[in-house]
Scaffold this motif. Structure first.
Motif, PDB file in Angstrom:
ATOM      1  N   HIS A  98       0.745  -1.237  -0.067  1.00 48.12           N
ATOM      2  CA  HIS A  98       0.161   0.027  -0.020  1.00 48.12           C
ATOM      3  C   HIS A  98       0.938   1.304  -0.019  1.00 48.12           C
ATOM      4  O   HIS A  98       0.572   2.384  -0.726  1.00 48.12           O
ATOM      5  CB  HIS A  98      -0.895  -0.005   1.239  1.00 48.12           C
ATOM      6  CG  HIS A  98      -1.695   1.233   1.530  1.00 48.12           C
ATOM      7  ND1 HIS A  98      -2.699   1.426   0.809  1.00 48.12           N
ATOM      8  CD2 HIS A  98      -1.678   2.092   2.512  1.00 48.12           C
ATOM      9  CE1 HIS A  98      -3.121   2.895   1.078  1.00 48.12           C
ATOM     10  NE2 HIS A  98      -2.586   3.243   2.214  1.00 48.12           N
ATOM     11  N   ALA A  99       1.923   1.379   0.914  1.00 49.03           N
ATOM     12  CA  ALA A  99       2.781   2.277   0.788  1.00 49.03           C
ATOM     13  C   ALA A  99       3.471   2.742  -0.455  1.00 49.03           C
ATOM     14  O   ALA A  99       3.766   3.935  -0.865  1.00 49.03           O
ATOM     15  CB  ALA A  99       3.712   2.355   1.964  1.00 49.03           C
ATOM     16  N   MET A 100       3.743   1.394  -1.158  1.00 50.88           N
ATOM     17  CA  MET A 100       4.849   1.684  -2.484  1.00 50.88           C
ATOM     18  C   MET A 100       3.640   2.236  -3.512  1.00 50.88           C
ATOM     19  O   MET A 100       3.930   3.117  -4.194  1.00 50.88           O
ATOM     20  CB  MET A 100       5.127   0.180  -3.001  1.00 50.88           C
ATOM     21  CG  MET A 100       5.652   0.248  -4.396  1.00 50.88           C
ATOM     22  SD  MET A 100       6.184  -1.451  -4.755  1.00 50.88           S
ATOM     23  CE  MET A 100       4.422  -1.922  -5.217  1.00 50.88           C
ATOM     24  N   LEU A 143       3.959   5.746  -5.413  1.00 50.04           N
ATOM     25  CA  LEU A 143       3.988   5.828  -7.060  1.00 50.04           C
ATOM     26  C   LEU A 143       3.145   6.977  -7.470  1.00 50.04           C
ATOM     27  O   LEU A 143       3.300   7.639  -8.436  1.00 50.04           O
ATOM     28  CB  LEU A 143       3.601   4.438  -7.258  1.00 50.04           C
ATOM     29  CG  LEU A 143       3.394   4.342  -8.977  1.00 50.04           C
ATOM     30  CD1 LEU A 143       4.803   4.553  -9.572  1.00 50.04           C
ATOM     31  CD2 LEU A 143       2.996   2.837  -9.209  1.00 50.04           C
ATOM     32  N   ARG A 144       1.851   6.927  -6.658  1.00 53.34           N
ATOM     33  CA  ARG A 144       0.741   7.936  -7.161  1.00 53.34           C
ATOM     34  C   ARG A 144       1.403   9.336  -6.961  1.00 53.34           C
ATOM     35  O   ARG A 144       1.013  10.178  -7.940  1.00 53.34           O
ATOM     36  CB  ARG A 144      -0.414   7.752  -6.326  1.00 53.34           C
ATOM     37  CG  ARG A 144      -1.349   6.549  -6.517  1.00 53.34           C
ATOM     38  CD  ARG A 144      -2.397   6.237  -5.348  1.00 53.34           C
ATOM     39  NE  ARG A 144      -3.487   5.343  -5.812  1.00 53.34           N
ATOM     40  CZ  ARG A 144      -4.295   5.082  -5.047  1.00 53.34           C
ATOM     41  NH1 ARG A 144      -4.368   5.458  -3.666  1.00 53.34           N
ATOM     42  NH2 ARG A 144      -5.373   4.511  -5.256  1.00 53.34           N
ATOM     43  N   THR A 145       1.945   9.844  -5.881  1.00 49.07           N
ATOM     44  CA  THR A 145       2.537  10.840  -5.702  1.00 49.07           C
ATOM     45  C   THR A 145       3.657  11.181  -6.578  1.00 49.07           C
ATOM     46  O   THR A 145       3.576  12.314  -7.347  1.00 49.07           O
ATOM     47  CB  THR A 145       3.187  11.166  -4.165  1.00 49.07           C
ATOM     48  OG1 THR A 145       2.109  10.921  -3.250  1.00 49.07           O
ATOM     49  CG2 THR A 145       3.808  12.519  -4.015  1.00 49.07           C
ATOM     50  N   ILE A 177      -4.229   4.708 -10.838  1.00 41.36           N
ATOM     51  CA  ILE A 177      -3.382   3.984 -10.386  1.00 41.36           C
ATOM     52  C   ILE A 177      -4.153   3.096  -9.043  1.00 41.36           C
ATOM     53  O   ILE A 177      -4.169   3.794  -8.038  1.00 41.36           O
ATOM     54  CB  ILE A 177      -2.091   4.603  -9.645  1.00 41.36           C
ATOM     55  CG1 ILE A 177      -1.375   5.279 -10.905  1.00 41.36           C
ATOM     56  CG2 ILE A 177      -1.372   3.307  -8.996  1.00 41.36           C
ATOM     57  CD1 ILE A 177      -0.206   5.926 -10.564  1.00 41.36           C
ATOM     58  N   ARG A 178      -4.670   1.918  -9.185  1.00 41.35           N
ATOM     59  CA  ARG A 178      -5.396   1.641  -8.199  1.00 41.35           C
ATOM     60  C   ARG A 178      -4.849   1.032  -7.303  1.00 41.35           C
ATOM     61  O   ARG A 178      -3.930   0.206  -7.243  1.00 41.35           O
ATOM     62  CB  ARG A 178      -6.571   0.510  -8.792  1.00 41.35           C
ATOM     63  CG  ARG A 178      -7.537   1.155  -9.981  1.00 41.35           C
ATOM     64  CD  ARG A 178      -8.453  -0.011 -10.525  1.00 41.35           C
ATOM     65  NE  ARG A 178      -9.515   0.618 -11.461  1.00 41.35           N
ATOM     66  CZ  ARG A 178     -10.460   0.195 -12.069  1.00 41.35           C
ATOM     67  NH1 ARG A 178     -10.521  -1.330 -11.791  1.00 41.35           N
ATOM     68  NH2 ARG A 178     -11.174   0.466 -12.754  1.00 41.35           N
ATOM     69  N   ASP A 179      -5.354   1.066  -6.002  1.00 44.73           N
ATOM     70  CA  ASP A 179      -4.687   0.188  -4.747  1.00 44.73           C
ATOM     71  C   ASP A 179      -5.347  -1.104  -4.540  1.00 44.73           C
ATOM     72  O   ASP A 179      -6.388  -1.221  -4.184  1.00 44.73           O
ATOM     73  CB  ASP A 179      -4.804   1.323  -3.696  1.00 44.73           C
ATOM     74  CG  ASP A 179      -4.070   0.599  -2.463  1.00 44.73           C
ATOM     75  OD1 ASP A 179      -3.365  -0.403  -2.494  1.00 44.73           O
ATOM     76  OD2 ASP A 179      -4.253   1.296  -1.133  1.00 44.73           O
ATOM     77  N   ASN A 180      -4.863  -2.027  -4.981  1.00 43.84           N
ATOM     78  CA  ASN A 180      -5.180  -3.219  -5.085  1.00 43.84           C
ATOM     79  C   ASN A 180      -4.425  -4.037  -3.885  1.00 43.84           C
ATOM     80  O   ASN A 180      -4.415  -5.524  -3.968  1.00 43.84           O
ATOM     81  CB  ASN A 180      -4.864  -4.033  -6.289  1.00 43.84           C
ATOM     82  CG  ASN A 180      -3.424  -3.952  -6.687  1.00 43.84           C
ATOM     83  OD1 ASN A 180      -2.592  -3.460  -6.138  1.00 43.84           O
ATOM     84  ND2 ASN A 180      -3.122  -4.862  -7.699  1.00 43.84           N
ATOM     85  N   SER A 181      -4.179  -3.565  -2.947  1.00 44.09           N
ATOM     86  CA  SER A 181      -3.329  -4.247  -1.809  1.00 44.09           C
ATOM     87  C   SER A 181      -4.183  -4.760  -0.691  1.00 44.09           C
ATOM     88  O   SER A 181      -3.589  -5.224   0.124  1.00 44.09           O
ATOM     89  CB  SER A 181      -2.286  -3.014  -1.324  1.00 44.09           C
ATOM     90  OG  SER A 181      -2.954  -2.073  -0.686  1.00 44.09           O
ATOM     91  N   ARG A 182      -5.502  -4.214  -0.711  1.00 38.03           N
ATOM     92  CA  ARG A 182      -6.278  -4.999   0.632  1.00 38.03           C
ATOM     93  C   ARG A 182      -6.212  -6.311   0.656  1.00 38.03           C
ATOM     94  O   ARG A 182      -5.990  -6.736   1.824  1.00 38.03           O
ATOM     95  CB  ARG A 182      -7.599  -4.477  -0.045  1.00 38.03           C
ATOM     96  CG  ARG A 182      -8.714  -4.745   0.968  1.00 38.03           C
ATOM     97  CD  ARG A 182     -10.174  -4.291   0.802  1.00 38.03           C
ATOM     98  NE  ARG A 182     -11.303  -4.703   1.529  1.00 38.03           N
ATOM     99  CZ  ARG A 182     -11.957  -5.585   1.417  1.00 38.03           C
ATOM    100  NH1 ARG A 182     -11.864  -6.499   0.226  1.00 38.03           N
ATOM    101  NH2 ARG A 182     -12.840  -6.020   2.175  1.00 38.03           N
TER     102      ARG A 182
END
Length: 651
Positions: free
Chosen positions: A351-353, A357-359, A501-506
């Motif tokens: 999630h942090a990565m 990447l988004r920023t 950039i979707r967060d698929n880390s859930r």
């Protein structure tokens, strides 16, 4: 209702005083951009209020101000290093700034939430300085010093405003929460002893975890309020651990009595027959329970019940000290120093990565747009992109935060236009009228911020930013509209990047958390004294709370995690035979469990099966060493649990 209205009005006055004070002092000291002081005061004061949904407690603004100072200085140093190293290559310089902003956002996602603000700020401060001084790099040191001066001035005004307008102390809320916590603990144990409905136990258990976590959050606010609460802070730390231990023991009691209802004595069962309605009643019941276990043979009393009564006695002693803030006695000192609390490691690395990447991508896209078009307001667009992405990433709902900024920036265009084209030209000759007009605006915005109204924080920051607020003012309407448009477009670019950039880390984070629960249960197998003093419960329940937030409707995950926490606590209390061979085997099992947590998807099944094989071998070794059932039974239950639910750890 009246107290809430008074609190909101007081906060509106506090915000107005901070912003106007920063603005007036900025003009008085002839700062280059006084609006930065006003913006700093606005963000430092209104940020905690937006997060709290009301007037923040005393100390929150000072803590946020300190973090902002730290983040600003780190960002300024980073900007100077980047400019000195790459002044002759502007594209490389901007690329390094975008990378720096992404790294800071990534790092801020791994640290505690209350400290992440400094890292996020360090990321976009460097970008602000580099972008603003790109045309005149030789003036960068001067600009960095001015930026720090403006920030410090705004923070000082925010702190003074907080002190003048009666900051709200959290101590009375802490006292009420401590008393309620003791009542809730007794209520949960009563349900577990009497084998209440599973739904009632789940509800009571969940609410008790939430209230314990909330009390720990209050502890952090209390210590920020004043150093005189240091003794209370130490006691609250110990109470937090004690409360989590009592919750675990109550739940284990329920599981034991489900299969062996005759393992509780009648005199103890009678004391849990009736509810306790007041803290005084809890005191009386605890005294009676201590008398009951002292008059009963130790082998007839469940270990979980006797441990719970011991924890409740310590909790009552700590609660009295919390309410009186008296000196710490020798008995309390032993309680406070009996265990070493282990801090939780972040399970959100993926999630942090994604956040970093988004920023980086959003900031780089803004820089590319600026360099490609040569847009005069491109620098402002880049800055607002970095600000939105850096601040939004650490919130539970980044898209919601970005949407809030978009709404605020769009509202800032008509509101700012009215001020820039009508009100400010009419008040140009009078500082009093200027402050009056801005004061009315900030006062009402402050009240709306405490209500968490959508777009209000963005409206406040966006309006102050596009008004420029220089002395003397230059009313260039074209430049104003260009700046306002750039600000709005920047927030839209930030939201687009968040959506793309979707967060698929859930699922990945959830599996990591479950594997860490398993690893903690296995790691409790030890004969080392120093390892037995380690208290992992705060870290485990912190991770359990993460699981609750991420999977609010998956009761199966909660129960599995809770059973692993219970297994950890039982392993820690087990009297394992002291042997060099067993100690070496413990280290081997812990190493395999760590590999299960850190391994990739392809290797994880191999290490998991190896762990099960080692646990089976370990059970045979315990039999060879004539270990008592209090040791062999928990190990057997843990092994069976890991076999039964292995799909949850590997899926």
């Amino acid at each position: 209702m009246n107290s809430q209205l008074i609190s909101r009005v007081r906060f509106g006055c506090k915000l107005t005083f901070a912003i106007l004070g920063a603005l007036i002092l900025g003009f008085y000291f002839h700062l280059e951009t006084p609006r930065w002081s006003a913006m700093t005061a606005a963000i430092v004061v209104s940020g905690p209020a937006m997060a709290a949904g009301g007037e923040p407690f005393a100390g929150a603004i000072r803590h946020r101000g300190l973090l902002r100072v730290i983040g600003t200085f780190i960002g300024c140093i980073a900007a100077l290093v980047i400019i000195v190293a790459t002044a002759r290559a502007p594209v490389v310089m901007l690329l390094l700034c975008c990378i720096w902003a992404g790294v800071c956002t990534w790092w801020s996602s791994l640290v505690r939430v209350e400290n992440s603000y400094a890292l996020g700020l360090a990321g976009y401060t460097a970008l602000i300085i580099v972008v603003t001084s790109a045309s005149t790099p030789l003036q960068t040191p001067q600009f960095a010093v001015e930026r720090c001066s403006e920030i410090v001035l705004g923070i000082c005004c925010a702190v003074v405003a907080d002190l003048l307008f009666s900051p709200r102390s959290i101590k009375s809320d802490v006292d009420r929460s401590v008393s309620q916590l003791l009542l809730d603990q007794f209520a949960l144990m009563r349900l577990c002893v009497n084998q209440g409905e599973k739904e009632d136990i789940d509800k009571s258990w969940s609410n008790l975890i939430k209230s314990t976590t909330a009390l720990n959050g209050m502890r952090r606010s209390l210590i920020m309020e004043s150093s005189r609460w240091q003794r209370v802070n130490e006691r609250l730390k110990a109470l937090h651990s004690t409360s989590l231990s009592m919750i675990t023991q109550a739940c284990e009691t329920y599981l034991i009595l489900q299969t062996s209802p005759d393992r509780i004595t009648s005199n103890i069962e009678e004391l849990f027959a009736e509810p306790a309605e007041t803290p005084i009643e809890v005191h009386r019941r605890m005294k009676q329970l201590r008398q009951a276990i002292s008059s009963t043979r130790s082998d007839e009393i469940l270990l979980t019940i006797s441990s719970w009564i011991g924890g409740g006695t310590r909790a009552l002693l700590l609660a009295k000290g919390i309410q009186t803030n008296c000196s710490i006695s020798s008995v309390e000192s032993n309680i406070l120093n009996s265990e070493v609390v282990v801090k939780p490691a972040s399970a959100e690395r993926h999630h942090a990565m994604i956040n970093g990447l988004r920023t980086f991508v959003a900031s780089a896209a803004g820089c590319l747009l600026w360099l490609w078009t040569g847009w005069t307001s491109g620098s402002g667009c880049v800055v607002i992109i970095a600000v939105v992405t850096s601040l939004a990433m650490r919130t539970p709902n980044p898209k919601g935060m970005a949407t809030d900024f978009i709404v605020g920036m769009l509202l800032a265009i008509p509101v700012g236009s009215v001020y820039f084209m009508l009100i400010m030209p009419a008040t140009q000759q009078s500082l009093f009228l200027l402050c009056l007009s801005l004061g009315i605006f900030t006062f009402f915005i402050g009240i709306e911020v405490t209500k968490r109204r959508l777009g209000m924080l963005g409206l406040l920051v966006g309006t102050i930013n596009i008004l420029v607020l220089s002395n003397p003012m230059k009313f260039n309407v074209a430049a104003f509209l260009d700046s306002a448009t750039g600000q709005a477009i920047g927030t839209m670019i930030a939201l687009v990047v968040l959506l793309l950039i979707r967060d698929n880390s859930r699922e990945r984070t959830g599996r990591t958390l479950l594997n860490r629960f398993m690893s903690s249960a296995v790691s409790a197998l030890t004969t080392k004294v120093y390892r037995r003093r380690e208290n992992h419960l705060p870290a485990l329940y912190h991770q359990l709370n993460q699981l609750l937030v991420m999977f609010p409707n998956d009761i199966g995950k909660y129960r599995l995690a809770l059973m692993l926490i219970i297994a950890h606590q039982r392993m820690k209390m087990a009297e394992i035979p002291v042997s060099e061979e067993l100690s070496t085997f413990h280290k081997k099992i812990r190493n395999t469990a760590d590999h299960v947590v850190s391994a990739g998807d392809s290797k994880r099944p191999y290490y998991y099966q190896r762990l099960l094989a080692e646990l089976n071998e370990y059970q045979q070794k315990l039999v060879e060493y004539n270990a008592p059932p209090k040791v062999t039974e928990p190990v057997k239950r843990l092994t069976e649990m890991l076999k039964k639910y292995q799909h949850a750890f590997l899926a």
